[in-house]
Design an enzyme around this catalytic site. Structure first.
Site, PDB file in Angstrom:
ATOM      1  N   ASN A 106      43.662  21.674  24.084  1.00  0.00           N
ATOM      2  CA  ASN A 106      42.361  20.698  24.036  1.00  0.00           C
ATOM      3  C   ASN A 106      42.732  20.831  22.667  1.00  0.00           C
ATOM      4  O   ASN A 106      42.119  21.657  22.243  1.00  0.00           O
ATOM      5  CB  ASN A 106      41.774  22.392  23.856  1.00  0.00           C
ATOM      6  N   HIS A 155      36.466  15.149  28.962  1.00  0.00           N
ATOM      7  CA  HIS A 155      36.461  16.435  27.702  1.00  0.00           C
ATOM      8  C   HIS A 155      38.150  16.761  28.422  1.00  0.00           C
ATOM      9  O   HIS A 155      37.316  17.416  29.721  1.00  0.00           O
ATOM     10  CB  HIS A 155      35.797  16.659  27.067  1.00  0.00           C
ATOM     11  N   CYS A 200      33.368  20.503  21.250  1.00  0.00           N
ATOM     12  CA  CYS A 200      33.799  19.837  22.620  1.00  0.00           C
ATOM     13  C   CYS A 200      33.145  18.166  22.577  1.00  0.00           C
ATOM     14  O   CYS A 200      33.561  17.547  23.342  1.00  0.00           O
ATOM     15  CB  CYS A 200      33.935  20.388  23.513  1.00  0.00           C
TER      16      CYS A 200
HETATM   17  O1  UT7 Z   1      36.547  22.782  25.858  1.00  0.00           O
HETATM   18  C1  UT7 Z   1      35.549  24.126  25.637  1.00  0.00           C
HETATM   19  C2  UT7 Z   1      35.172  24.466  26.525  1.00  0.00           C
HETATM   20  N1  UT7 Z   1      36.520  25.820  27.333  1.00  0.00           N
HETATM   21  C3  UT7 Z   1      36.213  25.421  28.415  1.00  0.00           C
HETATM   22  O2  UT7 Z   1      35.873  24.795  28.990  1.00  0.00           O
HETATM   23  C4  UT7 Z   1      37.763  26.325  28.981  1.00  0.00           C
HETATM   24  C5  UT7 Z   1      36.952  27.066  30.264  1.00  0.00           C
HETATM   25  N2  UT7 Z   1      37.350  28.558  30.673  1.00  0.00           N
HETATM   26  C6  UT7 Z   1      39.172  28.337  31.048  1.00  0.00           C
HETATM   27  O3  UT7 Z   1      39.436  27.259  31.298  1.00  0.00           O
HETATM   28  C7  UT7 Z   1      39.430  29.423  31.465  1.00  0.00           C
HETATM   29  O4  UT7 Z   1      38.277  30.884  31.990  1.00  0.00           O
HETATM   30  C8  UT7 Z   1      40.812  29.895  30.870  1.00  0.00           C
HETATM   31  C9  UT7 Z   1      41.534  29.377  30.817  1.00  0.00           C
HETATM   32  C10 UT7 Z   1      40.100  30.556  29.511  1.00  0.00           C
HETATM   33  C11 UT7 Z   1      41.394  31.349  31.470  1.00  0.00           C
HETATM   34  O5  UT7 Z   1      42.097  31.294  32.367  1.00  0.00           O
HETATM   35  P1  UT7 Z   1      41.081  32.424  34.152  1.00  0.00           P
HETATM   36  O6  UT7 Z   1      41.716  32.066  34.955  1.00  0.00           O
HETATM   37  O7  UT7 Z   1      39.524  32.235  33.648  1.00  0.00           O
HETATM   38  O8  UT7 Z   1      41.469  33.658  32.918  1.00  0.00           O
HETATM   39  P2  UT7 Z   1      40.808  35.003  33.227  1.00  0.00           P
HETATM   40  O9  UT7 Z   1      40.324  35.232  31.811  1.00  0.00           O
HETATM   41  O10 UT7 Z   1      39.814  35.583  33.648  1.00  0.00           O
HETATM   42  O11 UT7 Z   1      41.988  36.027  32.402  1.00  0.00           O
HETATM   43  C12 UT7 Z   1      42.966  36.080  33.135  1.00  0.00           C
HETATM   44  C13 UT7 Z   1      43.958  37.571  33.561  1.00  0.00           C
HETATM   45  C14 UT7 Z   1      43.566  38.611  32.324  1.00  0.00           C
HETATM   46  O12 UT7 Z   1      44.776  39.624  32.341  1.00  0.00           O
HETATM   47  P3  UT7 Z   1      43.898  41.125  33.869  1.00  0.00           P
HETATM   48  O13 UT7 Z   1      42.873  41.431  33.138  1.00  0.00           O
HETATM   49  O14 UT7 Z   1      43.305  40.142  35.342  1.00  0.00           O
HETATM   50  O15 UT7 Z   1      45.004  41.428  33.822  1.00  0.00           O
HETATM   51  C15 UT7 Z   1      44.086  38.132  31.198  1.00  0.00           C
HETATM   52  O16 UT7 Z   1      44.407  39.389  30.420  1.00  0.00           O
HETATM   53  O17 UT7 Z   1      44.870  36.815  32.573  1.00  0.00           O
HETATM   54  C16 UT7 Z   1      45.942  37.535  31.162  1.00  0.00           C
HETATM   55  N3  UT7 Z   1      45.458  36.582  30.504  1.00  0.00           N
HETATM   56  C17 UT7 Z   1      46.665  35.712  30.181  1.00  0.00           C
HETATM   57  N4  UT7 Z   1      47.875  36.048  30.459  1.00  0.00           N
HETATM   58  C18 UT7 Z   1      49.192  35.377  29.963  1.00  0.00           C
HETATM   59  C19 UT7 Z   1      44.298  35.597  29.292  1.00  0.00           C
HETATM   60  N5  UT7 Z   1      45.434  34.654  28.726  1.00  0.00           N
HETATM   61  C20 UT7 Z   1      46.148  34.849  29.009  1.00  0.00           C
HETATM   62  C21 UT7 Z   1      47.306  34.508  28.698  1.00  0.00           C
HETATM   63  N6  UT7 Z   1      49.013  34.149  29.152  1.00  0.00           N
HETATM   64  N7  UT7 Z   1      47.565  33.048  27.880  1.00  0.00           N
END
Ligand code: UT7
Length: 333
Positions: free
Chosen positions: A290, A260, A115
Site C-alpha cells: 500500500n 486504491h 489514501c
Molecule cells: O489504505 C488505508 C486503508 N487501509 C485499509 O484499508 C486496511 C484495512 N484493513 C486490513 O487490510 C486488515 O484489517 C489487515 C490486513 C490490516 C489485518 O488483517 P485482519 O484479517 O483484519 O487481521 P487482524 O488485525 O484481525 O489480526 C488477526 C490476527 C491477530 O492475532 P490474534 O489476536 O488472532 O491471535 C494479529 O495479532 O493476526 C495477527 N497479526 C499478524 N500475524 C502475522 C496481525 N498482523 C500480523 C502479521 N503477521 N503481520
C-alpha cells in the site's frame, strides 16, 4: 467551462525489494499470513543513501509524466502534492519538488488526505482547469513510509502493509471530455482510527524527548484494521456508484477500475460486487504493498504502460483511507 484530461503519467519506486520472507526475519510474521490477508508479496523500501525522499521520488515520476504530456516544465501552472509522509513537517513537499525541478514560480500546494490524497488532488486540478484558471497541473502522489514504521512484532499489523513509491500525472485543458466527474467525502468521526498522533501539536517533540519512553508508540501509525476494512468496502462501493449514477452509467460500462491498493481482498470484494471481470480491475498491491497517495497514480501508469487502458475507455478511480476520507473519479480516456 473547459474540459480537463490526464495528458501524461509517470511512476517511480525505489529499487530495494523487501519480500514477506525478508520481513519474517525481523518480526513474527510469515509470507502465508501477509499473502492470505492482504495479497502483498513484496514492497519497495527506500534504502539509506539511495538519495530518495518523498519529494525526490515525486520528481522522478513527474519528469516522466511531463515528458509524456509533451509540455515544457515551464508550462506547469500549479503543483499539487498528495502525501501523508512529507519530507518535512513544514513546508510541504510541493515546494521541494518545485526547487528540485527548477519549476517556475507557480503555486505549489500539499494535499493531506492520505489514501484518498491523489483523488482529492485530481479533483482539485479538475476544478482549476474547468474554471479556466490554469492549463497544465502537475499532480503527484508520493510516500516514504518505510522510515517511519515500527519494524518489530509490535508494529506488524501495520508495517507489513505499507511500501514506498510515487506516481504523477499532468492534467491539461482539453477540447474533449476527459475527467467526467469527481466525488469526495470524509467523516472525521473516525479520525483517530487510522492515524499518527505524535509528534504533533498534541505531542510536541520536547515532551516526547523528555518522557524518553521506549514503549511510546504514538509516533508510529496506528490502525484499527478491521474497522477500516469494514468501512472501506462500504464506502468504495458507494462512491463508485455515486459517480456512475451522476454520469448515467452502469457498472458493466466500466472498462478499467483502479482501486486504491489497500488490500487485495478489498479490491476483490468490489470486483465481485460490481460483477467485473479480472480484465476490468487493475491490481498491483502484490508488488508494491500500500503506497497510500502513490498507489492510484502508480497503478494507473502501469495499467496504461501495459496497454490496458485505451482511448475512449471508461476509467474509474476510487480510494478510501485515513480520515476517514474517500472519493472517486470517472474518466473518459
Ligand atoms: O489504505 C488505508 C486503508 N487501509 C485499509 O484499508 C486496511 C484495512 N484493513 C486490513 O487490510 C486488515 O484489517 C489487515 C490486513 C490490516 C489485518 O488483517 P485482519 O484479517 O483484519 O487481521 P487482524 O488485525 O484481525 O489480526 C488477526 C490476527 C491477530 O492475532 P490474534 O489476536 O488472532 O491471535 C494479529 O495479532 O493476526 C495477527 N497479526 C499478524 N500475524 C502475522 C496481525 N498482523 C500480523 C502479521 N503477521 N503481520
Amino acid at each position: 467551462m473547459y474540459s480537463s484530461k490526464i495528458i501524461g503519467m509517470g511512476m517511480y519506486v525505489p529499487e530495494n525489494v523487501v519480500t514477506n520472507e525478508d520481513l519474517s526475519q525481523i518480526m513474527d510474521t510469515s509470507n502465508e499470513w501477509i499473502k492470505e490477508r492482504t495479497g502483498i508479496e513484496e514492497r519497495r523500501h527506500i534504502q539509506k543513501g539511495d538519495g530518495n525522499t518523498t519529494a525526490v521520488m515525486g520528481v522522478k515520476a513527474s519528469k516522466i509524466a511531463i515528458e509524456r504530456a509533451g509540455i515544457d516544465k515551464n508550462d506547469v501552472d500549479l503543483i499539487l502534492f498528495a502525501t501523508l509522509s512529507p519530507d518535512y513537517y513544514f513546508p510541504g513537499s510541493g515546494v521541494i519538488v518545485q526547487k528540485l525541478m527548477d519549476l517556475p514560480n507557480c503555486p505549489a500546494m500539499d494535499i493531506r488526505n492520505q489514501c484518498s490524497g491523489f483523488i482529492y488532488a485530481l479533483s482539485t486540478a479538475d476544478q482549476f482547469i474547468k474554471t479556466g484558471m490554469y492549463k497544465n497541473i502537475l499532480v503527484i502522489g508520493s510516500e516514504n513510509h518505510s522510515g517511519g514504521l515500527d519494524m518489530t512484532t509490535r508494529g506488524r499489523g501495520v508495517s507489513v502493509i505499507f511500501g514506498d513509491g510515487a506516481g504523477a500525472v499532468v492534467v491539461g485543458r482539453s477540447e474533449e471530455k476527459g475527467i467526467l466527474s469527481t466525488h469526495l467525502h470524509s467523516d472525521g468521526t473516525f479520525a483517530e482510527e487510522l492515524a499518527l498522533i505524535g509528534p504533533s501539536t498534541q505531542r510536541w517533540v520536547p515532551e516526547i524527548l523528555k518522557a524518553n519512553d521506549p514503549e511510546d508508540i504514538s509516533y508510529y501509525p496506528n490502525m484499527n484494521g478491521q474497522l477500516v476494512f469494514k468501512n472501506a468496502v462500504v464506502r468504495f462501493s458507494e462512491v463508485i456508484m455515486e459517480g456512475l449514477q451522476q454520469n448515467q452509467l452502469t457498472p458493466d460500462q466500466i472498462d478499467m477500475l483502479i482501486p486504491h491498493q489497500a488490500n487485495l481482498r478489498i479490491s476483490q470484494f468490489i470486483q465481485k460486487k460490481f460483477g467485473l471481470s479480472d480484465d476490468q480491475v487493475y491490481n498491483n498491491i502484490m508488488r508494491y504493498g500500500n503506497t497510500t497517495a502513490g498507489s492510484i497514480p502508480i497503478a494507473l501508469t502501469e495499467a496504461w504502460e501495459e496497454g490496458k487502458i485505451k482511448s475512449g475507455d471508461l476509467v474509474v478511480l476510487a480510494a478510501f483511507g485515513s480520515g476517514f476520507t474517500w472519493g472517486s473519479a470517472l474518466i473518459r480516456w
